[in-house]
Design a protein around this motif. Structure first.
Motif, PDB file in Angstrom:
ATOM      1  N   ASP A 258       0.811  -1.212   0.000  1.00 35.80           N
ATOM      2  CA  ASP A 258       0.000   0.000   0.000  1.00 35.80           C
ATOM      3  C   ASP A 258       0.848   1.267   0.000  1.00 35.80           C
ATOM      4  O   ASP A 258       0.473   2.269  -0.593  1.00 35.80           O
ATOM      5  CB  ASP A 258      -0.934   0.016   1.217  1.00 35.80           C
ATOM      6  CG  ASP A 258      -1.955  -1.100   1.176  1.00 35.80           C
ATOM      7  OD1 ASP A 258      -2.337  -1.494   0.059  1.00 35.80           O
ATOM      8  OD2 ASP A 258      -2.354  -1.589   2.251  1.00 35.80           O
TER       9      ASP A 258
ATOM     10  N   ARG B 210       8.628  -7.573   5.187  1.00 38.06           N
ATOM     11  CA  ARG B 210       7.744  -6.449   4.846  1.00 38.06           C
ATOM     12  C   ARG B 210       6.769  -6.821   3.739  1.00 38.06           C
ATOM     13  O   ARG B 210       5.568  -6.541   3.817  1.00 38.06           O
ATOM     14  CB  ARG B 210       8.567  -5.232   4.407  1.00 38.06           C
ATOM     15  CG  ARG B 210       9.193  -4.448   5.551  1.00 38.06           C
ATOM     16  CD  ARG B 210      10.085  -3.350   5.014  1.00 38.06           C
ATOM     17  NE  ARG B 210      10.652  -2.550   6.083  1.00 38.06           N
ATOM     18  CZ  ARG B 210      10.190  -1.358   6.450  1.00 38.06           C
ATOM     19  NH1 ARG B 210       9.141  -0.841   5.824  1.00 38.06           N
ATOM     20  NH2 ARG B 210      10.748  -0.675   7.430  1.00 38.06           N
TER      21      ARG B 210
ATOM     22  N   ASP C  87       4.256  -9.440   4.855  1.00 39.11           N
ATOM     23  CA  ASP C  87       3.245  -8.824   5.717  1.00 39.11           C
ATOM     24  C   ASP C  87       2.180  -8.114   4.876  1.00 39.11           C
ATOM     25  O   ASP C  87       0.990  -8.185   5.175  1.00 39.11           O
ATOM     26  CB  ASP C  87       3.912  -7.837   6.672  1.00 39.11           C
ATOM     27  CG  ASP C  87       2.915  -7.175   7.611  1.00 39.11           C
ATOM     28  OD1 ASP C  87       2.300  -7.891   8.424  1.00 39.11           O
ATOM     29  OD2 ASP C  87       2.751  -5.938   7.535  1.00 39.11           O
ATOM     30  N   ALA C  88       2.623  -7.449   3.798  1.00 37.11           N
ATOM     31  CA  ALA C  88       1.667  -6.782   2.908  1.00 37.11           C
ATOM     32  C   ALA C  88       0.750  -7.798   2.253  1.00 37.11           C
ATOM     33  O   ALA C  88      -0.462  -7.568   2.116  1.00 37.11           O
ATOM     34  CB  ALA C  88       2.425  -5.980   1.843  1.00 37.11           C
ATOM     35  N   TYR C  89       1.282  -8.946   1.869  1.00 37.53           N
ATOM     36  CA  TYR C  89       0.452 -10.000   1.286  1.00 37.53           C
ATOM     37  C   TYR C  89      -0.526 -10.551   2.320  1.00 37.53           C
ATOM     38  O   TYR C  89      -1.678 -10.857   2.004  1.00 37.53           O
ATOM     39  CB  TYR C  89       1.336 -11.117   0.737  1.00 37.53           C
ATOM     40  CG  TYR C  89       1.642 -10.967  -0.723  1.00 37.53           C
ATOM     41  CD1 TYR C  89       0.963 -11.694  -1.687  1.00 37.53           C
ATOM     42  CD2 TYR C  89       2.607 -10.068  -1.144  1.00 37.53           C
ATOM     43  CE1 TYR C  89       1.234 -11.540  -3.020  1.00 37.53           C
ATOM     44  CE2 TYR C  89       2.893  -9.903  -2.484  1.00 37.53           C
ATOM     45  CZ  TYR C  89       2.199 -10.641  -3.429  1.00 37.53           C
ATOM     46  OH  TYR C  89       2.466 -10.466  -4.764  1.00 37.53           O
ATOM     47  N   GLY C  90      -0.064 -10.658   3.557  1.00 43.06           N
ATOM     48  CA  GLY C  90      -0.953 -11.137   4.622  1.00 43.06           C
ATOM     49  C   GLY C  90      -2.124 -10.192   4.847  1.00 43.06           C
ATOM     50  O   GLY C  90      -3.250 -10.640   5.038  1.00 43.06           O
ATOM     51  N   ARG C  91      -1.836  -8.907   4.837  1.00 44.55           N
ATOM     52  CA  ARG C  91      -2.918  -7.914   5.025  1.00 44.55           C
ATOM     53  C   ARG C  91      -3.900  -7.954   3.866  1.00 44.55           C
ATOM     54  O   ARG C  91      -5.100  -7.817   4.057  1.00 44.55           O
ATOM     55  CB  ARG C  91      -2.329  -6.508   5.159  1.00 44.55           C
ATOM     56  CG  ARG C  91      -1.589  -6.273   6.481  1.00 44.55           C
ATOM     57  CD  ARG C  91      -1.396  -4.792   6.725  1.00 44.55           C
ATOM     58  NE  ARG C  91      -0.697  -4.149   5.644  1.00 44.55           N
ATOM     59  CZ  ARG C  91       0.618  -4.057   5.559  1.00 44.55           C
ATOM     60  NH1 ARG C  91       1.367  -4.603   6.496  1.00 44.55           N
ATOM     61  NH2 ARG C  91       1.197  -3.426   4.550  1.00 44.55           N
ATOM     62  N   ARG C  92      -3.394  -8.162   2.654  1.00 45.35           N
ATOM     63  CA  ARG C  92      -4.291  -8.245   1.505  1.00 45.35           C
ATOM     64  C   ARG C  92      -5.215  -9.444   1.628  1.00 45.35           C
ATOM     65  O   ARG C  92      -6.400  -9.383   1.341  1.00 45.35           O
ATOM     66  CB  ARG C  92      -3.472  -8.368   0.221  1.00 45.35           C
ATOM     67  CG  ARG C  92      -4.333  -8.320  -1.040  1.00 45.35           C
ATOM     68  CD  ARG C  92      -3.525  -8.548  -2.281  1.00 45.35           C
ATOM     69  NE  ARG C  92      -3.031  -9.927  -2.362  1.00 45.35           N
ATOM     70  CZ  ARG C  92      -2.497 -10.444  -3.451  1.00 45.35           C
ATOM     71  NH1 ARG C  92      -2.344  -9.725  -4.547  1.00 45.35           N
ATOM     72  NH2 ARG C  92      -2.090 -11.707  -3.467  1.00 45.35           N
TER      73      ARG C  92
ATOM     74  N   ASP D  92      -6.207 -10.817   4.372  1.00 45.33           N
ATOM     75  CA  ASP D  92      -7.191 -10.544   5.418  1.00 45.33           C
ATOM     76  C   ASP D  92      -8.344  -9.721   4.888  1.00 45.33           C
ATOM     77  O   ASP D  92      -9.511  -9.938   5.247  1.00 45.33           O
ATOM     78  CB  ASP D  92      -6.513  -9.790   6.589  1.00 45.33           C
ATOM     79  CG  ASP D  92      -5.548 -10.673   7.352  1.00 45.33           C
ATOM     80  OD1 ASP D  92      -5.665 -11.911   7.232  1.00 45.33           O
ATOM     81  OD2 ASP D  92      -4.674 -10.129   8.049  1.00 45.33           O
ATOM     82  N   VAL D  93      -8.013  -8.770   3.993  1.00 48.05           N
ATOM     83  CA  VAL D  93      -9.056  -7.913   3.422  1.00 48.05           C
ATOM     84  C   VAL D  93      -9.970  -8.725   2.518  1.00 48.05           C
ATOM     85  O   VAL D  93     -11.193  -8.612   2.538  1.00 48.05           O
ATOM     86  CB  VAL D  93      -8.423  -6.742   2.629  1.00 48.05           C
ATOM     87  CG1 VAL D  93      -9.484  -5.980   1.856  1.00 48.05           C
ATOM     88  CG2 VAL D  93      -7.696  -5.809   3.595  1.00 48.05           C
TER      89      VAL D  93
END
Length: 230
Positions: A176, A218, A221-226, A228-229
């Motif tokens: 992001d 890093r 983590d961004a892939y993990g947040r995606r 989750d969304v």
């Protein structure tokens, strides 16, 4: 698509009189690596073929080559798209980077080393930061690591990592905040460069190993947040 095609007509000159699918794939690979075609983008045969002035068959062969390199995917009855990476892809990319990049630094001979490419990539990164151009900073970062691999003097390794770095650029698109991703690593590139300038090969390898581990964390983590969304 018009913005993404901008400049392809200029690249047409690179084809010369010996227009081949390999040359077309080189151009498209560079465009993907530099972020002009983000993941999920549908590549129009008519638009790209017209911009480059190549036949449909030549373009399809270039698409086939890039599909083999895992940069494109062909979806039946829908067309050809820039590949969207999975979290597992990201892990594998960084595993490959750690194996190759650290081995290159470890295998360097006696200093001094040919560091002009790394120096220029760092300078490009500084200019990008001054202009708040985080996409350009990401490109400079990748160029730094391509330059690092080039220190091996191995065309085969360069070719292998060219595709890996192009895939890496696809992974960056899920982040992001590109500034948060790329800016801290400019200083770390400079640290690696200074270590190599001083002939500290072992120190450069240690810095690089930590760098790659932190970068993977890093991006993962961004892939993990995606996920989750979704």
């Amino acid at each position: 698509m018009a913005e993404q095609l901008a400049g392809l007509a200029d690249d047409r000159a690179l084809l010369g009189r010996t227009s081949t699918a390999e040359r077309v794939s080189d151009i498209l690979r560079s465009r993907i690596a530099e972020g002009f075609f983000p993941p999920g983008t549908r590549l129009s045969e008519d638009s790209i073929g017209g911009a480059l002035g190549v036949s449909r068959n030549t373009l399809r062969e270039a698409f086939r080559l890039l599909t083999h390199e895992r940069l494109l995917v062909h979806e039946l009855n829908r067309g050809v798209f820039v590949r969207v990476l999975t979290a597992e892809d990201v892990q594998d990319i960084y595993r490959t980077r750690a194996l190759v990049e650290c081995a290159v630094v470890r295998g360097l001979g006696e200093p001094p080393y040919a560091l002009e490419g790394l120096t220029e990539a760092v300078a490009q990164g500084r200019r990008a930061v001054a202009q708040d151009d985080w996409k350009a900073l990401g490109t400079a970062n990748i160029r730094f690591h391509r330059g690092l691999v080039a220190l091996a003097g191995s065309p085969r390794t360069d070719e292998l990592m060219r595709g890996v770095f192009a895939e890496l650029r696809l992974a960056f698109h899920v982040v992001d905040d590109p500034r948060q991703l790329h800016e801290p690593y400019l200083a770390r590139n400079e640290e690696i460069l200074r270590a190599l300038e001083s002939g500290d090969r072992d120190g450069a390898e240690r810095l690089l190993a930590v760098y790659l581990a932190d970068s993977l964390e890093r991006v993962a983590d961004a892939y993990g947040r995606r996920a989750d969304v979704v």
